[in-house]
Design a protein around this motif. Structure first.
Motif, mmCIF file in Angstrom:
data_model
loop_
_atom_site.group_PDB
_atom_site.id
_atom_site.type_symbol
_atom_site.label_atom_id
_atom_site.label_comp_id
_atom_site.label_asym_id
_atom_site.label_seq_id
_atom_site.Cartn_x
_atom_site.Cartn_y
_atom_site.Cartn_z
ATOM 1 N N SER A 1 9.182 15.410 -1.930
ATOM 2 C CA SER A 1 8.361 16.078 -0.912
ATOM 3 C C SER A 1 8.576 15.426 0.450
ATOM 4 O O SER A 1 8.992 14.258 0.542
ATOM 5 N N PRO A 2 8.300 16.152 1.526
ATOM 6 C CA PRO A 2 8.450 15.565 2.866
ATOM 7 C C PRO A 2 7.577 14.321 3.055
ATOM 8 O O PRO A 2 8.003 13.353 3.703
ATOM 9 N N ASP A 3 6.382 14.330 2.466
ATOM 10 C CA ASP A 3 5.504 13.160 2.578
ATOM 11 C C ASP A 3 6.120 11.946 1.892
ATOM 12 O O ASP A 3 6.067 10.826 2.408
ATOM 13 N N GLN A 4 6.708 12.180 0.716
ATOM 14 C CA GLN A 4 7.327 11.076 -0.012
ATOM 15 C C GLN A 4 8.543 10.545 0.747
ATOM 16 O O GLN A 4 8.731 9.339 0.870
ATOM 17 N N ILE B 1 8.986 6.772 2.101
ATOM 18 C CA ILE B 1 10.156 5.978 1.715
ATOM 19 C C ILE B 1 10.836 5.417 2.967
ATOM 20 O O ILE B 1 11.190 4.237 3.026
ATOM 21 N N ALA B 2 11.001 6.258 3.977
ATOM 22 C CA ALA B 2 11.624 5.815 5.228
ATOM 23 C C ALA B 2 10.792 4.723 5.889
ATOM 24 O O ALA B 2 11.331 3.753 6.428
ATOM 25 N N ASP B 3 9.466 4.863 5.810
ATOM 26 C CA ASP B 3 8.564 3.860 6.376
ATOM 27 C C ASP B 3 8.719 2.500 5.681
ATOM 28 O O ASP B 3 8.805 1.466 6.339
ATOM 29 N N VAL B 4 8.751 2.515 4.355
ATOM 30 C CA VAL B 4 8.900 1.276 3.585
ATOM 31 C C VAL B 4 10.246 0.628 3.902
ATOM 32 O O VAL B 4 10.323 -0.579 4.142
ATOM 33 N N LYS B 5 11.306 1.415 3.934
ATOM 34 C CA LYS B 5 12.628 0.868 4.239
ATOM 35 C C LYS B 5 12.686 0.289 5.646
ATOM 36 O O LYS B 5 13.319 -0.743 5.878
ATOM 37 N N LYS C 1 0.836 -1.210 0.000
ATOM 38 C CA LYS C 1 0.000 0.000 0.000
ATOM 39 C C LYS C 1 0.870 1.259 0.000
ATOM 40 O O LYS C 1 0.615 2.200 -0.755
ATOM 41 N N GLU C 2 1.895 1.264 0.821
ATOM 42 C CA GLU C 2 2.764 2.438 0.892
ATOM 43 C C GLU C 2 3.612 2.579 -0.368
ATOM 44 O O GLU C 2 3.814 3.685 -0.864
ATOM 45 N N ALA C 3 4.117 1.475 -0.898
ATOM 46 C CA ALA C 3 4.940 1.537 -2.109
ATOM 47 C C ALA C 3 4.116 2.022 -3.305
ATOM 48 O O ALA C 3 4.611 2.789 -4.133
ATOM 49 N N VAL C 4 2.872 1.584 -3.393
ATOM 50 C CA VAL C 4 2.008 2.011 -4.497
ATOM 51 C C VAL C 4 1.725 3.507 -4.402
ATOM 52 O O VAL C 4 1.595 4.193 -5.415
ATOM 53 N N GLY C 5 1.668 4.044 -3.196
ATOM 54 C CA GLY C 5 1.395 5.469 -3.011
ATOM 55 C C GLY C 5 2.580 6.372 -3.270
ATOM 56 O O GLY C 5 2.417 7.583 -3.464
ATOM 57 N N LEU C 6 3.784 5.834 -3.313
ATOM 58 C CA LEU C 6 4.983 6.667 -3.494
ATOM 59 C C LEU C 6 5.008 7.462 -4.799
ATOM 60 O O LEU C 6 5.265 8.663 -4.770
ATOM 61 N N PRO C 7 4.770 6.831 -5.957
ATOM 62 C CA PRO C 7 4.856 7.596 -7.206
ATOM 63 C C PRO C 7 3.818 8.721 -7.313
ATOM 64 O O PRO C 7 4.019 9.680 -8.056
ATOM 65 N N ALA C 8 2.730 8.630 -6.555
ATOM 66 C CA ALA C 8 1.681 9.649 -6.621
ATOM 67 C C ALA C 8 2.074 10.933 -5.895
ATOM 68 O O ALA C 8 1.520 12.001 -6.165
ATOM 69 N N LEU C 9 3.032 10.846 -4.994
ATOM 70 C CA LEU C 9 3.451 12.019 -4.222
ATOM 71 C C LEU C 9 4.473 12.834 -5.013
ATOM 72 O O LEU C 9 5.228 12.283 -5.815
ATOM 73 N N PRO C 10 4.498 14.154 -4.791
ATOM 74 C CA PRO C 10 5.498 14.981 -5.475
ATOM 75 C C PRO C 10 6.918 14.521 -5.140
ATOM 76 O O PRO C 10 7.233 14.230 -3.989
ATOM 77 N N LEU C 11 7.752 14.456 -6.160
ATOM 78 C CA LEU C 11 9.117 13.966 -6.023
ATOM 79 C C LEU C 11 9.894 14.802 -5.006
ATOM 80 O O LEU C 11 9.950 16.022 -5.101
#
Length: 146
Positions: free
Chosen positions: A58-61, A65-69, A46-56
């Protein structure tokens, strides 16, 4: 929660702080492992799928990324026991390879901008294969390591 209740309901074979594991204990533990794997997998994908939708960048992205790692790092630490049969190792690591393939597919759109992130699923797959080979070797299944 049902898996944990099942575990607690199993009798101890000797009095003491650590129960002697029986086949029933091992089956309950494997069931619990499966539940945790599926829950973690859903969260990671779910988190990986949401990554490309966020602005490159950005703090949210970056937070995602840190969460997935972090979740993937937990997976590296949470493995079957060394004495578990090779089939248990294979089940866990093959499931994770499927999740890594989904991660790679989800992050493919980011490949040009974030090349190290886009290959995250591939790196984890390589790690899983190496770990499965090590477990197979430990179980004496030398031919499956090649």
């Amino acid at each position: 929660e049902l898996c944990l209740q099942n575990w607690r309901s199993l009798p101890r074979l000797f009095p003491g702080p650590v129960p002697l594991p029986t086949a029933a204990h091992r089956a309950a533990l494997r069931s619990f492992q499966r539940v945790v794997e599926v829950e973690d997998s859903l969260r990671i994908v779910k988190e990986a799928v949401g990554l490309p939708a966020l602005p490159l960048g950005s703090p949210d992205q970056r937070a995602l990324i840190a969460d997935v790692k972090k979740l993937l790092a937990f997976w590296r630490e949470r493995l079957p026991n060394r004495w578990d049969p090779a089939s248990c190792w294979e089940e866990v690591l093959c499931w994770r390879q499927k999740v890594f393939a989904l991660i790679s597919k989800a992050l493919r759109p980011m490949a040009e901008a974030e090349s190290n992130l886009a290959h995250l699923g591939h790196h984890e797959t390589a790690w899983a294969i190496t770990t499965l080979s090590r477990a197979s070797r430990h179980a004496g299944l030398i031919n499956s390591c090649f």
